[in-house]
Design a protein around this motif. Structure first.
Motif, mmCIF file in Angstrom:
data_model
loop_
_atom_site.group_PDB
_atom_site.id
_atom_site.type_symbol
_atom_site.label_atom_id
_atom_site.label_comp_id
_atom_site.label_asym_id
_atom_site.label_seq_id
_atom_site.Cartn_x
_atom_site.Cartn_y
_atom_site.Cartn_z
ATOM 1 N N GLY A 177 3.176 4.643 3.482
ATOM 2 C CA GLY A 177 4.265 4.018 2.746
ATOM 3 C C GLY A 177 5.436 3.535 3.569
ATOM 4 O O GLY A 177 6.193 2.667 3.128
ATOM 5 N N VAL A 178 5.612 4.079 4.791
ATOM 6 C CA VAL A 178 6.776 3.715 5.603
ATOM 7 C C VAL A 178 6.379 3.275 7.014
ATOM 8 O O VAL A 178 6.774 2.210 7.481
ATOM 9 C CB VAL A 178 7.784 4.884 5.693
ATOM 10 N N TYR A 236 5.502 10.940 -2.675
ATOM 11 C CA TYR A 236 5.629 9.535 -3.063
ATOM 12 C C TYR A 236 7.097 9.109 -3.103
ATOM 13 O O TYR A 236 7.460 8.026 -2.625
ATOM 14 C CB TYR A 236 4.982 9.347 -4.431
ATOM 15 N N THR A 237 7.945 9.970 -3.670
ATOM 16 C CA THR A 237 9.369 9.663 -3.754
ATOM 17 C C THR A 237 9.981 9.473 -2.373
ATOM 18 O O THR A 237 10.773 8.543 -2.151
ATOM 19 C CB THR A 237 10.106 10.785 -4.512
ATOM 20 N N ALA A 238 9.612 10.330 -1.436
ATOM 21 C CA ALA A 238 10.136 10.211 -0.072
ATOM 22 C C ALA A 238 9.680 8.912 0.579
ATOM 23 O O ALA A 238 10.458 8.234 1.264
ATOM 24 C CB ALA A 238 9.690 11.405 0.768
ATOM 25 N N ALA A 239 8.418 8.547 0.361
ATOM 26 C CA ALA A 239 7.905 7.303 0.941
ATOM 27 C C ALA A 239 8.628 6.089 0.359
ATOM 28 O O ALA A 239 8.975 5.145 1.080
ATOM 29 C CB ALA A 239 6.406 7.190 0.709
ATOM 30 N N ALA A 275 0.815 -1.216 0.000
ATOM 31 C CA ALA A 275 0.000 0.000 0.000
ATOM 32 C C ALA A 275 0.850 1.269 0.000
ATOM 33 O O ALA A 275 1.849 1.362 0.712
ATOM 34 C CB ALA A 275 -0.924 0.003 1.214
ATOM 35 N N CYS A 276 0.442 2.221 -0.813
ATOM 36 C CA CYS A 276 1.030 3.561 -0.775
ATOM 37 C C CYS A 276 0.085 4.512 -1.501
ATOM 38 O O CYS A 276 -0.796 4.075 -2.259
ATOM 39 C CB CYS A 276 2.421 3.607 -1.401
ATOM 40 N N VAL A 277 0.243 5.782 -1.249
ATOM 41 C CA VAL A 277 -0.537 6.820 -1.924
ATOM 42 C C VAL A 277 0.427 7.923 -2.335
ATOM 43 O O VAL A 277 1.609 7.894 -1.992
ATOM 44 C CB VAL A 277 -1.641 7.393 -1.007
ATOM 45 N N SER A 278 -0.081 8.898 -3.066
ATOM 46 C CA SER A 278 0.711 10.077 -3.416
ATOM 47 C C SER A 278 -0.155 11.311 -3.271
ATOM 48 O O SER A 278 -1.330 11.302 -3.669
ATOM 49 C CB SER A 278 1.237 9.986 -4.847
ATOM 50 N N HIS A 279 0.412 12.348 -2.693
ATOM 51 C CA HIS A 279 -0.271 13.643 -2.627
ATOM 52 C C HIS A 279 0.549 14.723 -3.320
ATOM 53 O O HIS A 279 0.491 15.895 -2.960
ATOM 54 C CB HIS A 279 -0.552 14.033 -1.179
ATOM 55 N N GLY A 280 1.328 14.303 -4.334
ATOM 56 C CA GLY A 280 2.091 15.274 -5.101
ATOM 57 C C GLY A 280 3.271 15.820 -4.327
ATOM 58 O O GLY A 280 3.911 15.115 -3.555
ATOM 59 N N GLY A 281 3.562 17.089 -4.541
ATOM 60 C CA GLY A 281 4.727 17.684 -3.904
ATOM 61 C C GLY A 281 4.708 19.189 -3.950
ATOM 62 O O GLY A 281 3.654 19.817 -3.789
ATOM 63 N N LEU A 282 5.859 19.778 -4.218
ATOM 64 C CA LEU A 282 6.010 21.225 -4.117
ATOM 65 C C LEU A 282 5.158 21.983 -5.132
ATOM 66 O O LEU A 282 4.560 23.008 -4.803
ATOM 67 C CB LEU A 282 7.485 21.597 -4.298
ATOM 68 N N SER A 316 8.618 -1.023 -3.235
ATOM 69 C CA SER A 316 9.148 0.331 -3.362
ATOM 70 C C SER A 316 8.816 0.842 -4.769
ATOM 71 O O SER A 316 7.741 0.570 -5.293
ATOM 72 C CB SER A 316 10.658 0.338 -3.090
ATOM 73 N N SER A 317 9.730 1.557 -5.387
ATOM 74 C CA SER A 317 9.491 2.105 -6.714
ATOM 75 C C SER A 317 10.802 2.661 -7.252
ATOM 76 O O SER A 317 11.689 3.046 -6.479
ATOM 77 C CB SER A 317 8.452 3.225 -6.666
ATOM 78 N N THR A 318 10.909 2.732 -8.579
ATOM 79 C CA THR A 318 12.057 3.420 -9.151
ATOM 80 C C THR A 318 12.055 4.899 -8.784
ATOM 81 O O THR A 318 13.080 5.566 -8.917
ATOM 82 C CB THR A 318 12.066 3.287 -10.687
ATOM 83 N N ARG A 319 10.932 5.404 -8.307
ATOM 84 C CA ARG A 319 10.868 6.787 -7.842
ATOM 85 C C ARG A 319 11.779 7.013 -6.630
ATOM 86 O O ARG A 319 12.077 8.153 -6.289
ATOM 87 C CB ARG A 319 9.439 7.165 -7.480
ATOM 88 N N SER A 320 12.225 5.957 -6.002
ATOM 89 C CA SER A 320 13.141 6.119 -4.869
ATOM 90 C C SER A 320 14.523 6.566 -5.321
ATOM 91 O O SER A 320 15.315 7.063 -4.514
ATOM 92 C CB SER A 320 13.265 4.811 -4.080
#
Length: 258
Positions: free
Chosen positions: A116-117, A155-158, A93-100, A141-145
């Motif tokens: 996510g963590v 999402y990247t931070a998670a 499970a994970c979600v994303s709320h975008g970023g800056l 995880s994800s390649t976004r890491s």
């Protein structure tokens, strides 16, 4: 390679975020190989439909919000009440709320890290003493890491966090015989983002975007006895995307186009 269809018969597999997408496919794959599956997801309607469609018997779906400690504790309690022990935990499970760029708020950013963590950590802690011999944890995880697009900070931070958590947990759980590994998918065609036919050889040396089956088969391998010498690792399954070099003439070489 999984050598026999019934190699997971009698095993208990937990899949978070298992109602849809990659998580659903992981749950289906475990069930097809004989395991009983416990799914945690916020989407009650999709979760009920998914667990009802799984082959075999003895599956469990529990509606829970992974940002809430009390929901995670309730989920763990229900699983152990139902099965008594577990074999595999897949923290998907994970979600994303975008970023800056989209001005992701502090609270929304924290919610992504909770799902996510923090949730994978707490579930591991809650199930730590209940794993059968040969137990395994797989963190998605994800390649976004390791590579980002704009406005993906939450999402990247998670995903960076779960990758680091993977090798930390592997060391802590080694004495209990529990292996912990991670998987970093690239573009996976779940239907959630529309057709990914345009994500082809231009980004992927493999010539295509990934499918949920690509990830599920890897999850099963990492949980199987064939992977008994693998722990603390993160396996990238992205068709070579994060290793592709692009030549820009006088500007030189860069990794993977945005």
């Amino acid at each position: 390679m999984i050598h026999a269809e019934n190699s997971f018969t009698g095993k208990i597999a937990i899949v978070t975020g298992g109602a849809k997408g990659i998580g659903k496919n992981i749950a289906e794959t475990f069930a097809l190989h004989g395991a009983q599956v416990a799914i945690l997801d916020k989407d009650e309607t999709a979760g009920i439909q998914t667990v009802a469609s799984l082959p075999g018997n003895g599956h469990l779906f529990i509606t829970a919000d992974a940002t809430r400690r009390e929901d995670l504790e309730m989920f763990a309690s229900r699983v152990l009440e139902e099965y008594g022990a577990v074999d595999y935990l897949v923290n998907n499970a994970c979600v994303s709320h975008g970023g800056l760029e989209s001005r992701c708020s502090y609270d929304d950013f924290l919610d992504v890290l909770k799902v996510g963590v923090a949730a994978p950590y707490l579930l591991t802690l809650l199930f730590r003493d209940a794993f059968n011999s040969g137990g395994a944890i797989v963190n998605i995880s994800s390649t976004r890491s390791v590579m980002s697009q704009a406005d993906t900070e939450s999402y990247t931070a998670a995903k960076g966090g779960i990758s680091a958590l993977t090798h930390g947990m592997a060391m802590s759980l080694a004495s209990r015989g529990i292996r912990v590994n991670g998987i970093s998918p690239g573009w996976i065609d779940t239907g959630a983002f529309g057709p990914l036919s345009h994500i082809d050889h231009k980004q992927h040396p493999a010539g295509r975007a990934g499918t949920p089956d690509d990830i599920s088969s890897l999850v099963l391998f990492l949980c199987s006895p064939q992977a008994s010498f693998i722990t603390g690792e993160n396996v990238t399954a992205d068709g070579g995307m994060s290793r592709r070099m692009i030549y820009h003439g006088d500007e030189g070489w860069t990794y993977t186009p945005a």
